[in-house]
Design a protein around this motif. Sequence first.
Motif, PDB file in Angstrom:
ATOM      1  N   GLY A  55     -63.988  42.753 115.729  1.00 28.04           N
ATOM      2  CA  GLY A  55     -65.444  42.745 115.665  1.00 28.04           C
ATOM      3  C   GLY A  55     -66.005  43.200 114.333  1.00 28.04           C
ATOM      4  O   GLY A  55     -67.204  43.399 114.200  1.00 28.04           O
ATOM      5  N   GLY A  68     -66.089  41.424 111.647  1.00 32.23           N
ATOM      6  CA  GLY A  68     -66.715  40.315 110.932  1.00 32.23           C
ATOM      7  C   GLY A  68     -65.749  39.426 110.160  1.00 32.23           C
ATOM      8  O   GLY A  68     -66.176  38.564 109.399  1.00 32.23           O
ATOM      9  N   LYS A  69     -64.450  39.578 110.387  1.00 29.86           N
ATOM     10  CA  LYS A  69     -63.474  38.778 109.653  1.00 29.86           C
ATOM     11  C   LYS A  69     -63.622  37.290 109.956  1.00 29.86           C
ATOM     12  O   LYS A  69     -63.716  36.460 109.054  1.00 29.86           O
ATOM     13  CB  LYS A  69     -62.049  39.226 110.005  1.00 29.86           C
ATOM     14  CG  LYS A  69     -61.782  40.700 109.754  1.00 29.86           C
ATOM     15  CD  LYS A  69     -60.367  41.081 110.122  1.00 29.86           C
ATOM     16  CE  LYS A  69     -60.001  40.892 111.578  1.00 29.86           C
ATOM     17  NZ  LYS A  69     -60.618  41.809 112.535  1.00 29.86           N
ATOM     18  N   SER A  70     -63.658  36.971 111.251  1.00 34.77           N
ATOM     19  CA  SER A  70     -63.767  35.555 111.618  1.00 34.77           C
ATOM     20  C   SER A  70     -65.088  34.978 111.140  1.00 34.77           C
ATOM     21  O   SER A  70     -65.150  33.822 110.698  1.00 34.77           O
ATOM     22  CB  SER A  70     -63.659  35.382 113.127  1.00 34.77           C
ATOM     23  OG  SER A  70     -62.404  35.832 113.563  1.00 34.77           O
ATOM     24  N   THR A  71     -66.144  35.769 111.232  1.00 38.42           N
ATOM     25  CA  THR A  71     -67.449  35.298 110.776  1.00 38.42           C
ATOM     26  C   THR A  71     -67.401  34.950 109.294  1.00 38.42           C
ATOM     27  O   THR A  71     -67.907  33.906 108.870  1.00 38.42           O
ATOM     28  CB  THR A  71     -68.514  36.382 111.027  1.00 38.42           C
ATOM     29  OG1 THR A  71     -68.459  36.754 112.411  1.00 38.42           O
ATOM     30  CG2 THR A  71     -69.887  35.894 110.683  1.00 38.42           C
TER      31      THR A  71
END
Lengths: 272, 247
Positions: B63, B65-68
């Motif tokens: 959560g 923010g890596k994937s974002t």
Amino acid sequence: MTYLSELFASRELFYNLTMRDVKGKYRRTVLGQLWSLINPLATMLVYTLVFSFIFRARPSEGDPSGLDIYPLWLMTGLLPWMFFTRVVNGGMSSVIGNGGLIKKVYFPRMHLPFSVAGSVGYTWAIEMGVLTVALTVFGGMPLIWVPVALVFMVMLALFALGLAMLLAIGNVYFRDLQHFTTIALQMWMYLTPIIYPIHLVEDQAERHGQWILDVYKLNPMERFVSVFRELLYDNRWPDLSDSLVCVAWTVVMFTLGFLVFKRSEKRLAELL
Amino acid sequence: MSEAAVVVDDVSKKFRLYKEKNDSLKTALMRGRRSVHEDFWALRDVSFEVPEGSTFGLVGRNGSGKSTLLKCLAKILYPNSGSITSKGKVASLLEVGSGFHPELSGRENVYLNGSILGMSRKDVARKFDEIVEFSGVRKFIDQPVKNYSSGMYVRLGFSVAINVDPDVLVVDEILAVGDAAFQAKCKEKFAEFRRAGKTVILVTHSMGNIRDMCDHAAWLDNGTLRQVGDAQSVMSAYTADIGKGDR
Ligand SMILES: Nc1ncnc2c1ncn2[C@@H]1O[C@H](COP(=O)(O)OP(=O)(O)O)[C@@H](O)[C@H]1O
Ligand SMILES: [Mg+2]
């Protein structure tokens, strides 16, 4: 790279998505592509039975073709209508239906509704081909009008696409829009002179007031259907004002759908 | 340091978290209800550069923010402010096999998926054998993919994606899929990438993977950048922070 040039550069994707639908739909059914003709044939039989035999709808004789065959007259209007609704319904759900793809990969999203028009158009072209043969067999001369009809087919496709793109975006915000559209299309079909001839409406307009006919003519599909009938069933040049109205509707609807879709496209991945 | 392959400049990304989401026309029209939402910043003022030819690891808790961030790199999401510029073609391996059509054969799906990922028909044809070889599903390539096991599905999707031949490859936790042998093949492929001077940006939860593969790393914490630099020092700072066990 501008939006349009990117769209054009990725046209192979359009082709592949179209073929995915075309091949995927009839793969491994015994009759294969023939299935696509059974649906319109069944509809033709039912409508002919109900509206020609029971309700006695009598379209005027093809002028100058001299054709007077209700099922053929019906199909010249019904096939464009069926194409229209399939593009609107399919194009509208193409964005949500491919949500997984949109959230995982970047590609020009407009190819999704476009490829629906492509694959539905493929089926429609076959249907119109069969219809042209039938019209010729029964004594019409539709062949020389085919090039003009093709121009109007492309126009109808763009018109339907414009509406589909608009609704596809709307559908992302309001997931029940699909149900309303289904109902609206149903009513729209009966308000368009497809299974009954326009002169029945003209008769009523003479009795109750000219405005009825004027309202009827606001319907762009009335114009498209009448143009296809004039070309393929009557075998003559379509009415000039009908043709111009078709062009105007196409330009306006496609431009509107295109702009709205383009504006929302970047936000689709997070809205889905 | 060589030139930057990717420049992330002051990127912020906000999501709307809905308390009450109204996505039905019926309630909107009939009861005049509107959605109620709160803004949530998944990324805030993140800036860093990825040097060309590096293998760049992105670490952080779930959560953070890596994937974002990877999705912003891949143009799937668009930042609310700031910009991302990349040199050359970017390809992403976020989830493989999306866009496969179950009724079509493996072969047809390779072409379809290739074109979704931006390859031309000619590119796919040229690489077809390599793709099939890498996936290890040659025997089934003319079967519809609905008959594939999920492992085969993933391997074929991965093989297509990895053969897109981008300048920058973005990978999100993909190394978790497939068996050990397939993972080894993937690592070998990444190494090949690096030797060819290409840039790889990857998210993985395995510290081991980061240590063996990455030379640079960035650490995200609750949407902000904590540290960026050579993999060794970022990793030791990150491990120390996790070790503190404050969450
Ligand atoms: N589409 C979305 N809508 C709302 N919130 C989202 C969305 N995508 C991610 N988030 C939120 O953003 C935060 C960062 O998520 P993500 O980038 O997936 O983290 P990571 O990959 O580091 O585990 C999470 O709190 C997540 O809930
Ligand atoms: Mg993640």
